[in-house]
Write an enzyme that holds these catalytic residues in place. Structure first.
Site, short mmCIF file in Angstrom:
data_model
loop_
_atom_site.label_atom_id
_atom_site.label_comp_id
_atom_site.label_asym_id
_atom_site.label_seq_id
_atom_site.Cartn_x
_atom_site.Cartn_y
_atom_site.Cartn_z
N HIS A 155 -20.96 -12.28 -2.41
CA HIS A 155 -21.11 -13.65 -2.89
C HIS A 155 -22.43 -13.78 -3.60
CE1 HIS A 155 -17.58 -15.34 -1.00
NE2 HIS A 155 -17.89 -14.71 0.11
N CYS A 197 -19.65 -14.01 -8.12
CA CYS A 197 -19.70 -15.21 -8.94
C CYS A 197 -20.99 -15.19 -9.74
CB CYS A 197 -19.69 -16.46 -8.07
SG CYS A 197 -18.29 -16.53 -6.97
#
Lengths: 382, 542
Positions: A155, A197
């Protein structure tokens, strides 16, 4: 006859030299590397981040299949999915739905596992500043002719990547680590792939030469996962790595596919996010860089033309090291020295000044005392 | 209804002085205390000496002793040349002596130190060298140069030497170092593209200078059912490899081990060639042989030294004999190949040792001298002894059983010393730059000590190179490089202290703002009151 001592001096600073001689095979010089390394990192823990472990393991599998041996791969997995309590198929990590492809296999060698995957350990591996007791398998022993592949997944956000849900590495730190690697010539060329991301933010700050970077999404975009598996209950892979794995399955060690094909992997129609890449720091043209330069390990080979003739008849083999010494009998060291443990003296703990709570408590007591009984008792203290 | 307390003048004065005293205490004692306690410990580094290293100029000096044999100088020249030592070499007179024995006899005459060269000038008409050869380089540090200087006119010593200069320079470039060697050793600090392709190939092939190397000899037997192989590797290592490694002791430490791997197969399928009635491996497929094998090889987990692997592969009975073909489809005499910075593989065919109807498994003893001949030459390449093409007119004596000639070793020592000095100075300067740039890294005392000792050793190495003492220079350069590596890779230098500015504000504001606001406000109030007081006084005066 006479003896004369003559002296020859030569001075060398930074000098020019002329390129000459083309008699070595072209193949030898197409790229400058002699060995390949891979550092594959999964930074997320918890069961619902199954896909990050599957991502890393599928890149691991491709890299091994194309020839890089385990001794040259540093695999860091932040959590154990294969033996997780919630895994309905223990000892497997699948990357395709319907459980087609088990990327865990039976010869996985994880070098950093669980809580050992921290920002500090990752930076130590990259820069080589490991404590001397670290075993060989946990070190990145690359030299100035090594091509290194670095793959990060987890992440991330704008300018950072989250490790273990508790700390983060910023793009500045990563760029500095790569610069330190370059200063020590710990790589010849480096390919950096990140599947998180806003992954493109992580390669914005690079400034060392010979770096090529790919990311699964631009700043402001999220990288999406591919498909959930209803039996396992979580998403199995991220989109970018899924299509990367599909692309790599078609590559074999003698393949001639180059980096431009890799840049085309997972266009926006398939990936929903826009993959990005950065090649301005890379010296060669990406079209001339083979996939196997980073993902595989194609060795340069030369035929041995000269040999030394050692078969001189009649001269016996002399023993060089002297008489063979008799071996002393070896015994195990006492594995559990109970006597030492029982009679251990308590360790000398360093004295620490009293903690905040104790100080506050005593301050309160003193204040109350002097308020009730008057300030004149203060003279007993001072 | 709030009643503002009315303070009398002395009380106000006391209040004012209290506020000023607190502010003074905070500024005078608090700020320095905060600064000192949040400072990172940085030991002092010799920055001036380190910046000197950035513009390091290396001077390499070779000591050359030139000995004129009888008959090379005319009598007038002989008178003018100072005769400091007259030695009569009777061996050179006899024409029936062969070259090697002459070289050996000459070698016993002079004691040559590491890095020096002795050139013997022999007369033009001497029969010691073959007709078309001008120079002979022996196994120790001597060279025989055929030249005629008697014909040089106006012959004093400087003119004689000047006449010999170009030939001597050629000899020295072969025996000690030349421009390509030094630029190859300095590739770390030079711009890319400056070295020639040959030297680039040499630098890619040989390992970089390292404090130690691990050498592993492996015997691969894919067919234990048919072949029972015996190799006396310990005796062979003692006889052939250890002498070379012992000579290289000043360069690095070596640790040697050996193993036998059963059922280890090559990753490629050899093709059967009916014309040669043998299985062949083409040069293209050799690159894919190493990877499947490497996974089985293993290495010493305790050390981080580079590993050299030498594999002896005995093909199984179904695929015997197995020969390697080069690009031109010709058979390779050694039946071996090597990979840069990895090691070498030799294929040893044993099908000739038994017929079709023998009892399997067959006991086969491997001819270690043949095997070690190949491994020794591969080892020389890996360690950095280049495949020097001899210039025209030169005869270079092969090293033979000793593994390496002394002048070859000197050549390696020159390039290693230069490489060590370059790497160590690059490490130190980049470490100093890094520590300068990142103000938050803690520099412990041991790092400062390592850096100081590295700088001292570097300067000593450069001085020794200038003086021509190669052995001492190598020792100092090894010290320098080990100290600089230890300083650079010290685990305590990890830079985890990057705080973006907004995080720094976020940490300090909740701590200091509640404390500073009352102090500042009271100071402001005092200031305004003083101003007002002064204004009143001025008004009263006027």
């Amino acid at each position: 006859m006479a003896n004369i001592i003559a002296v020859v001096c030569a001075s060398y600073g930074l000098a020019q030299s002329v390129c000459d001689g083309e008699d070595l095979a072209e193949r030898f010089f197409r790229s400058d590397h002699t060995n390949n390394w891979a550092v594959l990192v999964c930074t997320s823990r918890f069961w619902f981040n199954y896909r990050h472990v599957a991502n890393t393991l599928s890149v691991y599998r491709s890299v091994k299949r194309l020839g890089i041996p385990d001794s040259h791969i540093v695999l860091m997995l932040a959590d154990d999915m294969a033996c997780n309590h919630r895994n309905p198929k223990p000892a497997t990590v699948f990357s395709h739905k319907n459980m087609e492809l088990n990327v865990y296999g039976d010869d996985v060698e994880v070098d950093y596992r669980g809580y050992e995957v921290t920002v500090e350990n990752f930076l130590r591996v990259l820069t080589g500043r490991l404590p001397p007791s670290t075993p060989r398998s946990k070190r990145l022993l690359s030299d100035d002719h090594s091509n290194i592949l670095i793959y990060l997944t987890g992440h991330g956000g704008n300018g950072f990547l989250k490790f273990q849900d508790s700390e983060e590495i910023s793009n500045v730190e990563l760029a500095d680590a790569f610069e330190q690697m370059w200063q020590k010539r710990r790589y010849n060329e480096l390919l950096f792939i990140i599947d998180t991301c806003q992954g493109a933010s992580m390669y914005e700050r690079f400034y060392s030469p010979n770096l090529m970077a790919l990311a699964s999404s631009q700043v402001g975009e999220d990288s999406l996962s591919h498909q959930p598996d209803l039996a396992i209950g979580v998403h199995l892979m991220d989109r970018y790595t899924f299509y990367l794995l599909e692309f790599l399955e078609d590559i074999h060690p003698a393949s001639q596919a180059n980096m431009n094909d890799l840049f085309k992997v997972c266009p926006k129609s398939q990936c929903v996010s826009t993959p990005g890449h950065r090649t301005d720091l890379f010296q060669r043209d990406p079209g001339s860089v083979l996939i196997t330069d980073f993902f595989g390990s194609v060795r340069k080979v030369e035929i041995t033309m000269e040999t030394i003739n050692l078969t001189v008849p009649g001269i016996p083999l002399e023993r060089f090291g002297g008489e063979p010494h008799t071996e002393t009998a070896l015994a195990y060291v006492d594995q559990l020295p109970v006597a030492q443990i029982i009679h251990q003296k308590p360790k000398q703990k360093d004295w620490h000044p009293p903690d905040g709570f104790i100080l506050g408590l005593w301050t309160l007591i003193l204040l109350v005392f002097f308020r009730t009984y008057g300030i004149k008792h203060l003279k007993h203290i001072f | 209804l709030s009643i503002r307390p009315v303070l009398s003048d002395p009380e106000k004065q006391r209040g004012r002085s209290a506020a000023v005293a607190i502010a003074a205490l905070v500024i005078a004692a608090g700020i320095p205390l905060w600064w000192k306690t949040t400072e990172t410990y940085r030991a002092w580094l010799p920055a001036a000496r380190i910046s000197e290293l950035e513009a390091l100029q290396l001077e390499l000096r070779v000591e050359v002793e030139v000995v004129f044999a009888r008959g090379t100088l005319s009598p007038e020249q002989q008178k003018k040349v100072p005769a400091s030592r007259i030695t009569y070499e009777s061996c050179c007179k006899s024409k029936s002596l062969c070259l090697v024995e002459a070289d050996h006899a000459l070698h016993t005459l002079t004691e040559t130190s590491c890095g020096s060269v002795v050139i013997y000038i022999i007369p033009e008409a001497s029969a010691l060298l073959p007709q078309d050869m001008r120079v002979y380089v022996g196994r120790s540090r001597t060279a025989l140069l055929r030249s005629q200087v008697a014909s040089v006119v106006g012959a004093g010593l400087p003119e004689v030497l000047a006449a010999l200069d170009p030939q001597m320079e050629q000899v020295l470039q072969t025996m000690s170092f030349n421009h390509q060697d030094v630029t190859a050793a300095l590739t770390d600090r030079l711009r890319p593209g400056l070295s020639t392709r040959d030297s680039l190939a040499d630098s890619m092939r040989a390992f970089k200078s390292s404090p130690g190397y691990e050498i592993t000899f492996s015997l691969l037997n894919p067919d234990p059912k048919h072949h029972q192989l015996h190799w006396d590797v310990e005796a062979a290592l003692d006889a052939y490899i250890y002498p070379l490694l012992h000579k290289m002791a000043p360069v690095a430490n070596f640790s040697v081990d050996s193993q036998i791997l059963y059922y280890a197969v090559l990753g490629v399928n050899p093709r059967y060639d009916a014309s040669a009635s043998a299985y062949t491996l083409s040069a293209d497929s050799l690159a894919h042989v190493i990877n499947p094998v490497e996974a089985r090889l293993g290495s010493n987990a305790a050390s981080s030294n580079p590993v050299l692997n030498f594999l002896l592969y005995v093909p199984d009975s179904l695929h015997s004999p197995l020969i390697i073909r080069n690009d031109q489809k010709q058979e390779v005499a050694s039946n071996a190949f090597h990979s840069p910075r990895w090691g070498g593989i030799m294929v040893y065919n044993v099908d000739g040792a038994y017929g079709n109807d023998t009892q399997f498994p067959v006991d086969i003893a491997i001819d270690m001298s043949r095997v070690m001949g190949v491994f020794l030459s591969q080892l020389r390449l890996m360690l950095g002894f280049q495949q020097t093409g001899a210039p025209p007119g030169f005869v270079l004596e092969a090293a033979g059983r000793e593994g390496v000639a002394e002048w070859e070793l000197d050549r390696l020592l020159w390039s290693r010393s230069v490489e060590n000095v370059a790497t160590a100075s690059a490490s130190i300067t980049s470490l100093a730059q890094l520590l300068d740039q990142i103000a938050n890294i803690v520099i412990n005392d041991n790092i400062a000590q390592q850096v100081a000792s590295a700088v001292t050793a570097l300067q000593a190495a450069v001085a020794e190179l200038e003086a021509g003492n190669l052995a001492l220079a190598l020792e100092h350069s090894r010290e320098a490089i080990s100290a600089s590596e230890r300083a650079f890779f010290d685990p305590s230098l990890l830079h985890l202290l990057y705080f973006p500015d907004d995080q720094k504000f976020a940490i300090y504001i909740p701590l200091f703002l509640p404390m500073c606001v009352p102090i500042l406000l009271s100071l402001l109030k005092i200031f305004r009151e003083v101003q007002q007081h002064r204004a009143e006084k001025r008004a009263k005066r006027d």
